[in-house]
Design an enzyme around this catalytic site. Structure first.
Site, PDB file in Angstrom:
ATOM      1  N   CYS A 163       0.795  -1.222   0.000  1.00 23.16           N
ATOM      2  CA  CYS A 163       0.000   0.000   0.000  1.00 23.16           C
ATOM      3  C   CYS A 163       0.831   1.277   0.000  1.00 23.16           C
ATOM      4  O   CYS A 163       0.274   2.373  -0.076  1.00 23.16           O
ATOM      5  CB  CYS A 163      -0.948  -0.013   1.191  1.00 23.16           C
ATOM      6  SG  CYS A 163      -2.017  -1.471   1.200  1.00 23.16           S
ATOM      7  N   HIS A 302      -2.025   8.233   5.823  1.00 24.47           N
ATOM      8  CA  HIS A 302      -2.441   6.932   5.297  1.00 24.47           C
ATOM      9  C   HIS A 302      -3.875   6.652   5.750  1.00 24.47           C
ATOM     10  O   HIS A 302      -4.709   6.252   4.947  1.00 24.47           O
ATOM     11  CB  HIS A 302      -1.482   5.848   5.765  1.00 24.47           C
ATOM     12  CG  HIS A 302      -1.636   4.555   5.038  1.00 24.47           C
ATOM     13  ND1 HIS A 302      -1.593   4.466   3.656  1.00 24.47           N
ATOM     14  CD2 HIS A 302      -1.833   3.280   5.486  1.00 24.47           C
ATOM     15  CE1 HIS A 302      -1.755   3.196   3.296  1.00 24.47           C
ATOM     16  NE2 HIS A 302      -1.907   2.469   4.379  1.00 24.47           N
ATOM     17  N   GLU A 313      -0.171   5.501  13.304  1.00 22.97           N
ATOM     18  CA  GLU A 313       0.220   6.621  12.446  1.00 22.97           C
ATOM     19  C   GLU A 313       0.158   7.939  13.219  1.00 22.97           C
ATOM     20  O   GLU A 313       1.051   8.790  13.085  1.00 22.97           O
ATOM     21  CB  GLU A 313      -0.674   6.695  11.211  1.00 22.97           C
ATOM     22  CG  GLU A 313      -0.226   7.751  10.216  1.00 22.97           C
ATOM     23  CD  GLU A 313      -1.029   7.753   8.934  1.00 22.97           C
ATOM     24  OE1 GLU A 313      -0.600   8.429   7.980  1.00 22.97           O
ATOM     25  OE2 GLU A 313      -2.086   7.092   8.878  1.00 22.97           O
ATOM     26  N   LYS A 334      -9.214   8.712   2.402  1.00 25.42           N
ATOM     27  CA  LYS A 334      -9.753   7.356   2.215  1.00 25.42           C
ATOM     28  C   LYS A 334     -11.188   7.227   2.713  1.00 25.42           C
ATOM     29  O   LYS A 334     -11.876   6.267   2.369  1.00 25.42           O
ATOM     30  CB  LYS A 334      -8.852   6.319   2.897  1.00 25.42           C
ATOM     31  CG  LYS A 334      -7.507   6.138   2.215  1.00 25.42           C
ATOM     32  CD  LYS A 334      -6.681   5.042   2.883  1.00 25.42           C
ATOM     33  CE  LYS A 334      -5.355   4.843   2.187  1.00 25.42           C
ATOM     34  NZ  LYS A 334      -4.426   5.979   2.359  1.00 25.42           N
ATOM     35  N   HIS A 339      -9.581   2.611   0.134  1.00 27.85           N
ATOM     36  CA  HIS A 339      -8.132   2.378   0.096  1.00 27.85           C
ATOM     37  C   HIS A 339      -7.772   1.741  -1.240  1.00 27.85           C
ATOM     38  O   HIS A 339      -8.078   0.579  -1.490  1.00 27.85           O
ATOM     39  CB  HIS A 339      -7.736   1.468   1.259  1.00 27.85           C
ATOM     40  CG  HIS A 339      -6.268   1.306   1.444  1.00 27.85           C
ATOM     41  ND1 HIS A 339      -5.329   1.867   0.599  1.00 27.85           N
ATOM     42  CD2 HIS A 339      -5.563   0.632   2.388  1.00 27.85           C
ATOM     43  CE1 HIS A 339      -4.124   1.547   1.016  1.00 27.85           C
ATOM     44  NE2 HIS A 339      -4.235   0.804   2.101  1.00 27.85           N
ATOM     45  N   PHE A 398       1.671  -3.491   4.047  1.00 27.32           N
ATOM     46  CA  PHE A 398       2.010  -4.800   4.591  1.00 27.32           C
ATOM     47  C   PHE A 398       3.492  -5.095   4.350  1.00 27.32           C
ATOM     48  O   PHE A 398       4.065  -4.690   3.341  1.00 27.32           O
ATOM     49  CB  PHE A 398       1.167  -5.888   3.919  1.00 27.32           C
ATOM     50  CG  PHE A 398      -0.259  -5.963   4.413  1.00 27.32           C
ATOM     51  CD1 PHE A 398      -0.722  -5.175   5.451  1.00 27.32           C
ATOM     52  CD2 PHE A 398      -1.158  -6.839   3.820  1.00 27.32           C
ATOM     53  CE1 PHE A 398      -2.039  -5.255   5.884  1.00 27.32           C
ATOM     54  CE2 PHE A 398      -2.475  -6.934   4.249  1.00 27.32           C
ATOM     55  CZ  PHE A 398      -2.913  -6.143   5.279  1.00 27.32           C
TER      56      PHE A 398
END
Length: 412
Positions: A163, A302, A313, A334, A339, A398
């Site tokens: 991502c 994010h 975050e 998002k 996402h 990830f």
């Protein structure tokens, strides 16, 4: 001698719009691009909603044969590149094709092709697999299609970091131009994973929201957040040297001034509990740009709407920016787009650049409930106006990936 790098072209298609201006206008208005899934039958799926593209005709950009022979992710990436190239005003006379790189990536690649042909093999036999199965499955075919379309012959390097892929791609393209290896680059990402395999796979990880109300599903930093919503789309930037842009009279959107990337070395899918990797990536970006933390005005975070990401975050931003963290406007778009995995950093970079240009900061929509562990200014539900000189885009992925790019308003 480090060269200055600027953005001279942008293109995107995503759940809230099919052009840059349409998309940013929708984001500023707080429009929600998330709705019921139409790309496959969800009767057997716990997840019913996603951020799909809307009202787009691929044949406005590509011919039927190209579309039919290509995976959806290749089509999305190429359309964004077509928009960006046109927007840049470039012509082949402006560049050496071997000095024009392609850093357009994807988190997963041709998942629709993989799903279709693996199903074909299981149901009809190995001899019925399409000859396009292998080429359309691999990630570098997004950039490969763009390379062929524009006859640009520099390196085609898809940075595959889940991502954070598009953010890493932009950062690596920036470095290669800045350090003299290239003069121009397409940089960004595309994703098209709204199918039974993509939704089913992330649902098996308990990563996706099972909320059925589109207004409650993706709610970054909200205490009741319960998973991310899958989105699809693409975003591509044209990067070039400042010298080249000035020489040809290009429209300069923003300057790319810093990039940082780290790995958590912690867990395959969960972020580092102490946010050390993300904190370091932010610090490296600021060091790369040779600026202090207090020059940053806006962060497009994010902000996935997952329990761990949003909390960690927030911690990373506070550790990196210290007391200035509370002076920042932060938002996650998002909530509106979902996402978009390997495309998200490119689309969100475009939102950062438009924010620099317009002084309009995108909101974090769908926010209702305060989480004490997420205590920054998330620009809740409504856009705000603010003079912005530096905007930062953060993405993580990830595998413990962290990627950060810093943009500066051109001319300040």
């Amino acid at each position: 001698m480090k060269r200055r790098v600027v953005v001279t072209g942008m293109g995107t298609i995503n759940p809230v719009g099919n052009t840059v201006d349409e998309s940013f206008d929708a984001i500023i208005k707080g429009e929600n691009g998330i709705d019921n899934i139409t790309l496959f039958d969800t009767n057997n799926s716990k997840v019913k909603i996603a951020g799909e593209l809307k009202n787009i005709n691929f044949e406005d950009y590509l011919d039927k044969k190209e579309i039919k022979r290509s995976d959806r992710v290749m089509v999305l990436g190429t359309i964004a590149a077509i928009q960006a190239y046109k927007d840049s005003g470039l012509t082949p006379e402006n560049y050496d094709p071997y000095r024009f790189g392609i850093y357009v990536t994807s988190g997963i690649g041709g998942l629709n092709t993989m799903e279709e042909d693996i199903s074909t093999k299981a149901l009809r036999g190995v001899d019925r697999i399409s000859p396009f199965f292998i080429p359309n499955s691999i990630v570098n075919m997004v950039g490969g299609m763009i390379s062929i379309k524009f006859k640009v012959k520099g390196p085609n390097i898809p940075i595959v970091t889940a991502c954070s892929a598009a953010t890493n791609a932009i950062g690596e393209a920036f470095k290669n131009i800045r350090d003299g290896y290239l003069d121009f680059a397409f940089a960004g990402g595309a994703e098209a994973s709204i199918n039974e395999t993509g939704i089913g796979g992330f649902a098996a990880l308990k990563a996706l929201s099972t909320e059925t109300d589109p207004k409650l599903a993706s709610r970054p930093f909200d205490k009741e957040r319960n998973g991310f919503v899958m989105g699809e789309g693409s975003g591509v930037l044209v990067l070039e040297t400042l010298e080249s842009a000035i020489k040809r009279g290009a429209n300069i959107y923003a300057e790319v001034v810093g990039y940082g990337s780290t790995s958590d070395a912690f867990h395959m899918t969960a972020p580092d509990n102490d946010a050390e990797g993300l904190t370091k990536a932010i610090e490296l970006t600021l060091e790369d740009a040779k600026v202090k933390p207090d020059v940053v005005d806006y962060i497009n975070a994010h902000g996935t709407s997952t329990l761990l990401n949003d909390k960690i975050e927030t911690l990373g931003i506070k550790k990196a920016f210290k007391e200035h963290a509370y002076n920042l406007n932060v938002s996650s778009t998002k909530g509106a787009t979902g996402h978009m995995l390997g495309a998200t950093g490119a689309v969100e970079s475009i939102f950062c650049i438009k924010a620099l240009q317009t002084g309009q900061i995108p909101p974090t929509i769908n926010y209702q409930n305060i989480d004490p562990e997420c205590d920054l200014n998330y620009t809740i539900n409504k856009s705000v106006n603010r003079n912005i000189e530096y905007a930062m885009n953060i993405n993580v992925g990830f595998g413990g990936q962290n990627a950060v790019v810093l943009y500066k308003k051109y001319g300040v």
